[in-house]
Design a protein around this motif. Structure first.
Motif, PDB file in Angstrom:
ATOM      1  N   MET A  43      39.742  -6.129  83.779  1.00  0.00           N
ATOM      2  CA  MET A  43      39.330  -4.861  83.182  1.00  0.00           C
ATOM      3  C   MET A  43      38.952  -5.016  81.709  1.00  0.00           C
ATOM      4  SD  MET A  43      39.335  -2.787  85.664  1.00  0.00           S
ATOM      5  CE  MET A  43      38.997  -1.312  84.735  1.00  0.00           C
ATOM      6  N   PHE A  44      39.650  -5.911  80.997  1.00  0.00           N
ATOM      7  CA  PHE A  44      39.285  -6.146  79.595  1.00  0.00           C
ATOM      8  C   PHE A  44      37.899  -6.783  79.506  1.00  0.00           C
ATOM      9  CE2 PHE A  44      43.780  -5.461  78.741  1.00  0.00           C
ATOM     10  CZ  PHE A  44      43.731  -4.824  77.508  1.00  0.00           C
ATOM     11  N   MET A  45      37.581  -7.667  80.447  1.00  0.00           N
ATOM     12  CA  MET A  45      36.254  -8.262  80.446  1.00  0.00           C
ATOM     13  C   MET A  45      35.178  -7.195  80.675  1.00  0.00           C
ATOM     14  SD  MET A  45      34.676 -11.247  82.887  1.00  0.00           S
ATOM     15  CE  MET A  45      34.372 -10.114  84.232  1.00  0.00           C
ATOM     16  N   LEU A  46      35.428  -6.292  81.610  1.00  0.00           N
ATOM     17  CA  LEU A  46      34.465  -5.220  81.865  1.00  0.00           C
ATOM     18  C   LEU A  46      34.341  -4.285  80.668  1.00  0.00           C
ATOM     19  CD1 LEU A  46      35.348  -4.364  85.563  1.00  0.00           C
ATOM     20  CD2 LEU A  46      33.407  -5.665  84.714  1.00  0.00           C
ATOM     21  N   MET A  47      35.442  -4.037  79.981  1.00  0.00           N
ATOM     22  CA  MET A  47      35.363  -3.211  78.778  1.00  0.00           C
ATOM     23  C   MET A  47      34.570  -3.915  77.679  1.00  0.00           C
ATOM     24  SD  MET A  47      39.232  -1.618  78.639  1.00  0.00           S
ATOM     25  CE  MET A  47      38.885  -0.525  77.274  1.00  0.00           C
ATOM     26  N   GLY A  48      34.660  -5.257  77.651  1.00  0.00           N
ATOM     27  CA  GLY A  48      33.826  -5.983  76.709  1.00  0.00           C
ATOM     28  C   GLY A  48      32.349  -5.834  77.015  1.00  0.00           C
ATOM     29  N   VAL A  49      32.012  -5.655  78.299  1.00  0.00           N
ATOM     30  CA  VAL A  49      30.607  -5.478  78.693  1.00  0.00           C
ATOM     31  C   VAL A  49      30.149  -4.041  78.470  1.00  0.00           C
ATOM     32  CG1 VAL A  49      28.991  -5.584  80.635  1.00  0.00           C
ATOM     33  CG2 VAL A  49      30.726  -7.368  80.363  1.00  0.00           C
ATOM     34  N   ARG A 105      51.238   2.752  79.142  1.00  0.00           N
ATOM     35  CA  ARG A 105      52.689   2.707  79.166  1.00  0.00           C
ATOM     36  C   ARG A 105      53.210   1.283  79.342  1.00  0.00           C
ATOM     37  NH1 ARG A 105      54.141   6.875  83.779  1.00  0.00           N
ATOM     38  NH2 ARG A 105      52.441   5.751  84.768  1.00  0.00           N
ATOM     39  N   ARG A 106      52.362   0.359  79.764  1.00  0.00           N
ATOM     40  CA  ARG A 106      52.785  -1.020  79.964  1.00  0.00           C
ATOM     41  C   ARG A 106      52.644  -1.853  78.694  1.00  0.00           C
ATOM     42  NH1 ARG A 106      49.390  -3.170  84.873  1.00  0.00           N
ATOM     43  NH2 ARG A 106      50.616  -5.037  84.426  1.00  0.00           N
ATOM     44  N   ALA A 107      52.117  -1.282  77.623  1.00  0.00           N
ATOM     45  CA  ALA A 107      51.842  -2.069  76.419  1.00  0.00           C
ATOM     46  C   ALA A 107      53.108  -2.641  75.813  1.00  0.00           C
ATOM     47  CB  ALA A 107      51.097  -1.212  75.400  1.00  0.00           C
ATOM     48  N   THR A 108      54.207  -1.918  75.899  1.00  0.00           N
ATOM     49  CA  THR A 108      55.433  -2.409  75.265  1.00  0.00           C
ATOM     50  C   THR A 108      56.034  -3.591  75.993  1.00  0.00           C
ATOM     51  OG1 THR A 108      56.707  -0.787  76.526  1.00  0.00           O
ATOM     52  CG2 THR A 108      55.982  -0.146  74.324  1.00  0.00           C
ATOM     53  N   SER A 109      55.592  -3.853  77.232  1.00  0.00           N
ATOM     54  CA  SER A 109      56.125  -4.988  77.992  1.00  0.00           C
ATOM     55  C   SER A 109      55.171  -6.169  78.024  1.00  0.00           C
ATOM     56  CB  SER A 109      56.445  -4.555  79.430  1.00  0.00           C
ATOM     57  OG  SER A 109      55.271  -4.115  80.080  1.00  0.00           O
ATOM     58  N   MET A 110      54.209  -6.199  77.097  1.00  0.00           N
ATOM     59  CA  MET A 110      53.253  -7.294  77.065  1.00  0.00           C
ATOM     60  C   MET A 110      53.869  -8.530  76.420  1.00  0.00           C
ATOM     61  SD  MET A 110      49.693  -5.435  75.979  1.00  0.00           S
ATOM     62  CE  MET A 110      48.819  -7.011  75.894  1.00  0.00           C
ATOM     63  N   SER A 111      53.558  -9.687  76.972  1.00  0.00           N
ATOM     64  CA  SER A 111      53.947 -10.950  76.367  1.00  0.00           C
ATOM     65  C   SER A 111      52.867 -11.382  75.380  1.00  0.00           C
ATOM     66  CB  SER A 111      54.138 -12.016  77.448  1.00  0.00           C
ATOM     67  OG  SER A 111      52.897 -12.293  78.077  1.00  0.00           O
ATOM     68  N   LEU A 112      53.158 -12.441  74.614  1.00  0.00           N
ATOM     69  CA  LEU A 112      52.142 -12.970  73.697  1.00  0.00           C
ATOM     70  C   LEU A 112      50.952 -13.537  74.468  1.00  0.00           C
ATOM     71  CD1 LEU A 112      54.431 -14.717  71.049  1.00  0.00           C
ATOM     72  CD2 LEU A 112      53.373 -12.456  70.934  1.00  0.00           C
ATOM     73  N   ALA A 113      51.220 -14.102  75.630  1.00  0.00           N
ATOM     74  CA  ALA A 113      50.113 -14.580  76.462  1.00  0.00           C
ATOM     75  C   ALA A 113      49.244 -13.422  76.930  1.00  0.00           C
ATOM     76  CB  ALA A 113      50.659 -15.351  77.659  1.00  0.00           C
ATOM     77  N   ASP A 114      49.871 -12.266  77.199  1.00  0.00           N
ATOM     78  CA  ASP A 114      49.093 -11.094  77.595  1.00  0.00           C
ATOM     79  C   ASP A 114      48.168 -10.630  76.471  1.00  0.00           C
ATOM     80  OD1 ASP A 114      50.210 -11.008  80.112  1.00  0.00           O
ATOM     81  OD2 ASP A 114      51.881  -9.742  79.468  1.00  0.00           O
ATOM     82  N   TYR A 115      48.664 -10.642  75.256  1.00  0.00           N
ATOM     83  CA  TYR A 115      47.813 -10.291  74.119  1.00  0.00           C
ATOM     84  C   TYR A 115      46.614 -11.241  74.042  1.00  0.00           C
ATOM     85  CZ  TYR A 115      51.000  -6.895  71.975  1.00  0.00           C
ATOM     86  OH  TYR A 115      51.757  -5.777  71.693  1.00  0.00           O
ATOM     87  N   THR A 116      46.876 -12.538  74.217  1.00  0.00           N
ATOM     88  CA  THR A 116      45.781 -13.516  74.154  1.00  0.00           C
ATOM     89  C   THR A 116      44.757 -13.264  75.237  1.00  0.00           C
ATOM     90  OG1 THR A 116      47.393 -15.127  73.321  1.00  0.00           O
ATOM     91  CG2 THR A 116      45.286 -15.977  74.092  1.00  0.00           C
ATOM     92  N   LEU A 117      45.226 -13.031  76.456  1.00  0.00           N
ATOM     93  CA  LEU A 117      44.297 -12.799  77.567  1.00  0.00           C
ATOM     94  C   LEU A 117      43.519 -11.504  77.386  1.00  0.00           C
ATOM     95  CD1 LEU A 117      46.514 -13.880  80.594  1.00  0.00           C
ATOM     96  CD2 LEU A 117      44.559 -15.089  79.637  1.00  0.00           C
ATOM     97  N   ALA A 118      44.151 -10.489  76.840  1.00  0.00           N
ATOM     98  CA  ALA A 118      43.451  -9.227  76.608  1.00  0.00           C
ATOM     99  C   ALA A 118      42.309  -9.414  75.622  1.00  0.00           C
ATOM    100  CB  ALA A 118      44.439  -8.177  76.099  1.00  0.00           C
ATOM    101  N   GLY A 119      42.582 -10.101  74.488  1.00  0.00           N
ATOM    102  CA  GLY A 119      41.508 -10.342  73.524  1.00  0.00           C
ATOM    103  C   GLY A 119      40.450 -11.269  74.063  1.00  0.00           C
TER     104      GLY A 119
END
Length: 620
Positions: free
Chosen positions: A1-7, A59-73
């Motif tokens: 979904m982050f990739m699609l939002m980038g598009v 609501r899931r943002a508070t349970s993100m790992s550092l790897a999740d932040y990297t993958l999102a960006g």
């Protein structure tokens, strides 16, 4: 979904912002201030927009790992990079680019590297002796997003000053981007700043070091809640080595479990970070993870069903068009030939772009693996256009042994239950009929009256031994149905379908023998307290209805064949069509049963006056 939002989000917002700036201040997009100053700032900032929206509203943002932040960006950067490269290739101009391919320059050679051995595709280098470069958008945005994750993680311990760290990473990405875009136009002091940061060559190494640090911090945090997380057998604590080992084992040994193992691993990580950092809303979402995963696969199956339905409808339309309007020279199969010709003319990069586009589109509705399967399936259709066209022109090609074997293998690989394959196979021969006959023979007999006769005076008749000769009538042609010359003769229609069988046939005497069992007819139903079946209901079903259908099927049948327990030799259909005598042999005997049987036989005699119907009672 982050990739699609980038598009679909980042690129339009960036374009509108640049156009608005030019509308206010004038100038052209290829001006130095626009290309080397405005564009790098806006692109690097707006690529963080999907992550910002997720942090604010999910609501899931508070349970993100550092790897999740990297993958999102990195995901938003991938979408931005994908559309940027596709647009540049479609708008490719210049004799060098048209001759040698996109991104080829006169002095610098290939400036954009998209090859298997490049860890992060998209490196930019333009010079015989390159001194400056720019990594791809996913590296820049992933690095900045990882810095944001670290700041969020350690804000309570270090204070808000920690947010200076991601701001410096963002400034680093902007400097790299701007220095590359304006390397011959920007002032010397700015280029010196770029030299201090490594001129783009140190960015990838810095990102890898930060990523390794982030993964270490993630698993160190999960170690704190190891007692509250599910652990696999042989796994001491949650660690990346064990996770990769289980994933690789499931992929190589039992690939049907790979998606489940990957989902379980991901859910365990999310549960751990929910326990560590998540608020109540984030923790409450744990129970929905598996439900969403199942939903994705159902949607993928539905999309596959719609695709197959479209192909079936298209084939029917082509058949109708060809047979109803024969003068029309339209060619449905030629469309598939043309489709493969078009596909074969595409380069590898163009094919890859189409597959990625189909993957990105389907990812809006389903999960990662269903979307990947849908994209690969969509690509296989034009790649097999000639074969599809040949099958449409000559459907008999599908009946070859090779296609039959491949179909069975496809069914097995798709894990469709083998019973369905056996059912389809049985339709080609007698397997299905043999199974039906076997099941029919093993069925329990119909409810019937017990083998106890009652004399009119109410006295119980003496029990007879099993081998005792059954009562005889005035006729001299009595033969037990099991002693008939032909037994187990079945009728079949033009489609090889069963139309019923005769227990015994005597062609010389012209008699059909039918054995009927009335055992258990007086059995009481536990709920109603009444017999399960009255004698009249029994005889109407066993004598009247079945015999009526058998006589009608004699006119529909095209031949006879033996059943699984029939005699080796059986008569032909022509030999038995002239028989007009039915003799029923019933193992029960009572006044009520005799009266009911006579009523049913009278109905047969009225409807079929040229047939003779008789019955014998007490025949074992």
């Amino acid at each position: 979904m982050f990739m699609l939002m980038g598009v679909f989000l980042v690129i339009p917002v960036t374009s509108w912002t640049v156009l608005a700036a030019h509308g206010i201040f004038g100038g052209r997009p290829d001006d130095t201030w626009s290309q080397a100053v405005l564009t790098p700032i806006l692109e690097e900032a707006w690529k963080l927009l999907p992550l910002g929206l997720f942090l604010l509203f999910s609501r899931r943002a508070t349970s993100m790992s550092l790897a999740d932040y990297t993958l999102a960006g990195a995901g938003a950067g991938v979408g931005f990079q994908l559309m940027e490269e596709l647009t540049r290739r479609w708008l490719n101009s210049g004799i060098i680019g048209r001759t040698y391919g996109y991104s080829t320059t006169l002095l610098g050679g290939e400036t954009i590297h998209w090859d298997f051995w490049t860890l992060f595709p998209g490196r930019f280098e333009e010079s015989i002796f390159p001194t400056i470069m720019s990594v791809s958008h996913p590296v820049h945005t992933g690095m900045v997003a990882l810095g944001i994750g670290m700041a969020v993680r350690f804000r309570k311990r270090l204070g808000n000053v920690i947010f200076v760290f991601p701001a410096l990473l963002l400034a680093w990405a902007i400097v790299d981007h701007a220095a590359y875009n304006g390397q011959y136009e920007l002032p010397g002091w700015f280029m010196r700043i770029s030299d201090w940061t490594g001129s783009g060559y140190r960015t990838k190494g810095a990102f890898l070091l930060l990523l390794a640090l982030g993964l270490f911090l993630d698993y160190a945090a999960l170690y704190k809640v190891r007692s509250r997380l599910p652990i696999k057998k042989g796994e001491l604590f949650v660690n990346p080595v064990a996770e990769l080992w289980y994933l690789a084992g499931s992929l190589l040994a039992r690939r049907e479990r790979f998606a489940g193992v990957m989902a379980w691993t991901r859910e365990r990580r999310e549960m751990g970070f929910s326990l560590l950092y998540g608020n109540r809303e984030a923790a409450s979402l744990q129970e929905r993870l598996q439900t969403r995963l199942s939903l994705h696969f159902r949607v993928a199956a539905g999309m596959t069903g719609l695709l197959m339905a479209g192909l079936v409808i298209g084939g029917y339309a082509a058949y109708w068009h060809a047979h109803v309007h024969p003068p029309d020279t339209g060619c449905f199969s030629c469309m598939f030939d043309s489709m493969q010709d078009w596909w074969d003319r595409l380069s590898f990069r163009e094919k890859s772009a189409l597959v990625l586009g189909a993957f990105a589109l389907s990812l809006m509705f389903v999960g990662f693996w269903p979307a990947l399967g849908f994209a690969l399936t969509a690509a296989s259709i034009p790649a097999s256009g000639h074969e599809i066209a040949a099958d449409i022109r000559n459907p008999k090609r599908l009946l070859t042994p090779e296609n039959a074997i491949s179909t069975l293998l496809a069914l097995a690989l798709s894990r469709i239950p083998f019973g369905r394959a056996a059912e389809r196979l049985g339709k080609k021969g007698r397997l299905k009929e043999w199974l039906e006959k076997l099941l029919k023979r093993r069925k329990k007999p119909e409810p019937d009256l017990p083998n106890k006769g009652h004399k009119p005076d109410g006295k119980e008749p003496p029990r007879k031994k099993p081998d005792e000769t059954p009562p005889r009538s005035d006729a001299d042609d009595y033969v037990h149905w099991s002693k008939a010359k032909y037994r187990g003769v079945e009728l079949y229609d033009g489609k090889n379908g069963a139309l019923g069988e005769f227990d015994g046939i005597d062609v010389e005497k012209g008699i059909f023998y039918e054995a009927k069992s009335a055992k258990g007819l007086d059995r009481i139903h536990p709920k109603t307290g009444k017999p399960q079946q009255t004698p009249q209901e029994f005889t109407d079903k066993q004598l009247y209805q079945k015999t009526k259908v058998r006589i009608q099927n004699l006119q529909k049948a095209v031949g006879t064949r033996r059943t699984s327990d029939g005699t080796p030799e059986i008569p032909t259909l022509d030999q038995i069509k002239g028989i007009r005598n039915f003799q029923f042999q019933l193992d029960g005997d009572s006044p009520a049963l005799r009266a009911a049987a006579e009523n049913s036989l009278n109905r047969l005699r009225q409807e079929f006056p040229d047939y003779t119907f008789s019955i014998r009672f007490g025949v074992n």
